[in-house]
Scaffold this motif. Structure first.
Motif, PDB file in Angstrom:
ATOM      1  N   UNK A  15       7.701   2.158  19.520  1.00 15.14           N
ATOM      2  CA  UNK A  15       8.895   3.001  19.422  1.00 15.14           C
ATOM      3  C   UNK A  15       8.601   4.266  18.623  1.00 15.14           C
ATOM      4  N   UNK A  16       7.815   4.121  17.550  1.00 14.72           N
ATOM      5  CA  UNK A  16       7.463   5.286  16.733  1.00 14.72           C
ATOM      6  C   UNK A  16       6.637   6.289  17.527  1.00 14.72           C
ATOM      7  N   UNK A  17       5.711   5.779  18.341  1.00 15.47           N
ATOM      8  CA  UNK A  17       4.894   6.676  19.166  1.00 15.47           C
ATOM      9  C   UNK A  17       5.771   7.475  20.125  1.00 15.47           C
ATOM     10  N   UNK A  61       7.430   0.022   9.716  1.00 16.58           N
ATOM     11  CA  UNK A  61       8.138   0.991   8.894  1.00 16.58           C
ATOM     12  C   UNK A  61       7.308   2.240   8.626  1.00 16.58           C
ATOM     13  N   UNK A  62       6.035   2.065   8.324  1.00 20.79           N
ATOM     14  CA  UNK A  62       5.167   3.212   8.075  1.00 20.79           C
ATOM     15  C   UNK A  62       4.971   4.036   9.341  1.00 20.79           C
ATOM     16  N   UNK A  63       4.872   3.358  10.491  1.00 18.35           N
ATOM     17  CA  UNK A  63       4.723   4.089  11.753  1.00 18.35           C
ATOM     18  C   UNK A  63       5.951   4.942  12.039  1.00 18.35           C
ATOM     19  N   UNK A  64       7.124   4.399  11.777  1.00 22.68           N
ATOM     20  CA  UNK A  64       8.350   5.166  12.001  1.00 22.68           C
ATOM     21  C   UNK A  64       8.445   6.342  11.043  1.00 22.68           C
ATOM     22  N   UNK A  65       7.999   6.139   9.802  1.00 21.25           N
ATOM     23  CA  UNK A  65       7.998   7.244   8.844  1.00 21.25           C
ATOM     24  C   UNK A  65       7.065   8.357   9.299  1.00 21.25           C
ATOM     25  N   UNK A 101       7.213  10.673   1.758  1.00 18.66           N
ATOM     26  CA  UNK A 101       6.409  11.790   2.272  1.00 18.66           C
ATOM     27  C   UNK A 101       7.092  12.442   3.477  1.00 18.66           C
ATOM     28  N   UNK A 102       7.719  11.628   4.334  1.00 18.29           N
ATOM     29  CA  UNK A 102       8.399  12.171   5.507  1.00 18.29           C
ATOM     30  C   UNK A 102       9.596  13.023   5.106  1.00 18.29           C
ATOM     31  N   UNK A 103      10.339  12.601   4.072  1.00 17.32           N
ATOM     32  CA  UNK A 103      11.521  13.337   3.651  1.00 17.32           C
ATOM     33  C   UNK A 103      11.173  14.715   3.104  1.00 17.32           C
ATOM     34  N   UNK A 104       9.959  14.870   2.600  1.00 16.71           N
ATOM     35  CA  UNK A 104       9.543  16.173   2.084  1.00 16.71           C
ATOM     36  C   UNK A 104       9.424  17.189   3.227  1.00 16.71           C
ATOM     37  N   UNK A 105       8.973  16.728   4.382  1.00 13.59           N
ATOM     38  CA  UNK A 105       8.694  17.630   5.498  1.00 13.59           C
ATOM     39  C   UNK A 105       9.773  17.611   6.574  1.00 13.59           C
ATOM     40  N   UNK A 106      10.569  16.567   6.657  1.00 12.86           N
ATOM     41  CA  UNK A 106      11.591  16.474   7.701  1.00 12.86           C
ATOM     42  C   UNK A 106      12.877  17.142   7.220  1.00 12.86           C
TER      43      UNK A 106
END
Length: 460
Positions: free
Chosen positions: A324-326, A349-353, A382-387
């Motif tokens: 799903x993340x892909x 969870x890490x893949x979705x992030x 880390x994702x929240x910093x860039x998203x």
């Protein structure tokens, strides 16, 4: 001049009328009397010829329907007096008055909220009427013609069907041998043949305005007659439904809940939904979909226009979440993804992030109760910093711990777009929870200032 002294006895005939003497002994029962049949009758309430004609039209409406040739006031009089029990073959295409259809709905189902039917009582009546027919349809006993006859009348008005039960065929009672020593009633539930349900192929392609379909393959209120076969979504059911869905090109919302949809059935459904021209929402929650089904759904994400996907309360693990993340990393349409109550773990969870680093369209992500821990919290930080597009994130009921809380706090300090973050029952610590909420309030205040209405008020 002499004065004439005339008395009654000497007066000439014709000056005084003759006196009739009543016989006090006469029988009053033989006297002539007029007694009205209706004591309240009055000339003032004699119905007009117009009303008499309209009442005749109402009384003989089924034999000779006269409506469209009447004046508006006459038409309103007739519609108010017509009974709600008239056959649908007569009223479906002839009567459009909402007052009449409101009486039909209330006489049959009592007071109801019509707002969810776009305030159309006629649409509400036909949708609920067709739902009742399908929910009481017994395969191999009910004639399909009973459904098709109604579809011909209501196809222009039905936009949504919410089917809360689908009945299986009636089985003959099992025969027991006299020397049968088995006393376990639970052994009898799964020995019978497959129990196929209503075939939607005869229906969906004829509903040209159909936009939403909700299904539950089970029996409502079976009580002491419970058997597992009553809640079985067979492979034939799935195949027939999938073909019917492909033919329903106007469908926007599909929900199949509590129906034991497994990987194979999910793959069958998805194979017929690929490149669907109008599907926007898919809800397969409360089923038993695993990783193989999740991979199929991932393929669907990039070959459809889905805006909302709900697959919560299934059996999806890390491998399925990675698929799903892909798909999410390449998707350009999905706005909401609900994966709560699965077992994606830190692997998923890490893949979705990581997918959030590339996805710039998703607004809502629900990962509650998915066995996530501190590594996922770090990846999400880390994702929240860039998203800068995600607006709502739910991580409740996971074991993120205090280290995970501090990591999310760091990520939130660099994020200006997230408005809601559910951290209940995650063990992140009160201090981190307080800091995260403070950052959220800052983002919410900034979001309110950036709305067009707020900008106009500031300019004024």
């Amino acid at each position: 001049m002499p004065v004439l002294n005339m008395s009654k006895s000497t007066a000439p005939a014709g000056i005084y009328p003759p006196v009739t003497k009543l016989n006090p002994a006469a029988d009053p029962r033989k006297m002539r009397r007029i007694i009205a049949e209706d004591p309240e009758w009055s000339l003032a309430i004699v119905p007009s010829l117009r009303n008499l004609c309209l009442q005749h039209i109402v009384q003989h409406f089924e034999e000779k329907p006269v409506l469209n040739n009447l004046l508006p006031s006459q038409k309103a009089f007739v519609l108010e007096k017509l009974p709600s029990s008239l056959p649908l073959s007569l009223t479906a295409n002839l009567i459009s008055d909402e007052g009449y259809w409101r009486r039909c709905c209330e006489d049959r189902w009592g007071m109801r909220d019509v707002s969810e039917y776009d305030h159309s009582w006629k649409r509400m009546f036909f949708e609920r009427h067709l739902e009742n027919i399908i929910e009481l349809f017994i395969p191999d006993q009910t004639e399909p013609k009973s459904v098709l006859d109604v579809v011909a009348l209501c196809q222009n008005y039905v936009r949504r069907l919410k089917i809360t039960q689908l009945l299986p065929p009636i089985k003959n009672p099992p025969k027991f041998d006299e020397d049968d020593t088995s006393d376990s009633a639970s052994d009898l539930g799964n020995d019978g043949p497959s129990m196929d349900h209503f075939d939607f192929r005869i229906l969906l392609n004829k509903l040209t305005n159909m936009e939403e379909l909700q299904l539950v393959y089970g029996v409502r209120g079976c009580g002491m007659n419970f058997e597992w076969n009553l809640f079985e979504f067979t492979f034939s059911d799935c195949e027939f439904l999938a073909k019917a869905l492909k033919s329903c090109t106007t469908l926007k919302i599909l929900k199949i809940n509590q129906s034991k949809v497994d990987d194979e059935k999910c793959r069958m459904l998805v194979s017929h939904l690929l490149d669907h021209p109008s599907l926007l929402e898919l809800d397969l929650s409360h089923n038993i979909i695993g990783d193989r089904g999740a991979r199929a759904i991932g393929k669907l994400l990039n070959r459809s226009h889905l805006k909302r996907l709900d697959i919560y309360d299934n059996h999806i693990r890390g491998t399925g979440a990675q698929a799903l993340a892909h798909a999410l990393s390449k998707n350009t349409s999905l706005l909401s993804l609900n994966l709560r109550l699965n077992q994606v773990g830190d692997e998923g969870g890490q893949a979705l992030a990581q997918a959030l680093l590339k996805n710039h369209i998703l607004l809502n992500l629900h990962l509650g109760a998915n066995e996530l821990t501190e590594p996922t919290a770090t990846a999400l930080s880390h994702a929240l910093v860039h998203n800068s597009t995600l607006r709502r994130l739910n991580l409740s009921c996971n074991r993120l711990g205090e280290d995970g809380g501090r990591a999310l706090e760091e990520g939130m300090s660099h994020n200006n777009s997230l408005l809601e973050c559910d951290m209940r029952l995650t063990g992140v610590g009160l201090e981190s929870e307080y800091c995260i909420k403070r950052h959220l309030r800052t983002n919410q205040a900034k979001g309110m200032r950036d709305t067009p209405a707020s900008r106009r008020s500031i300019e004024n």
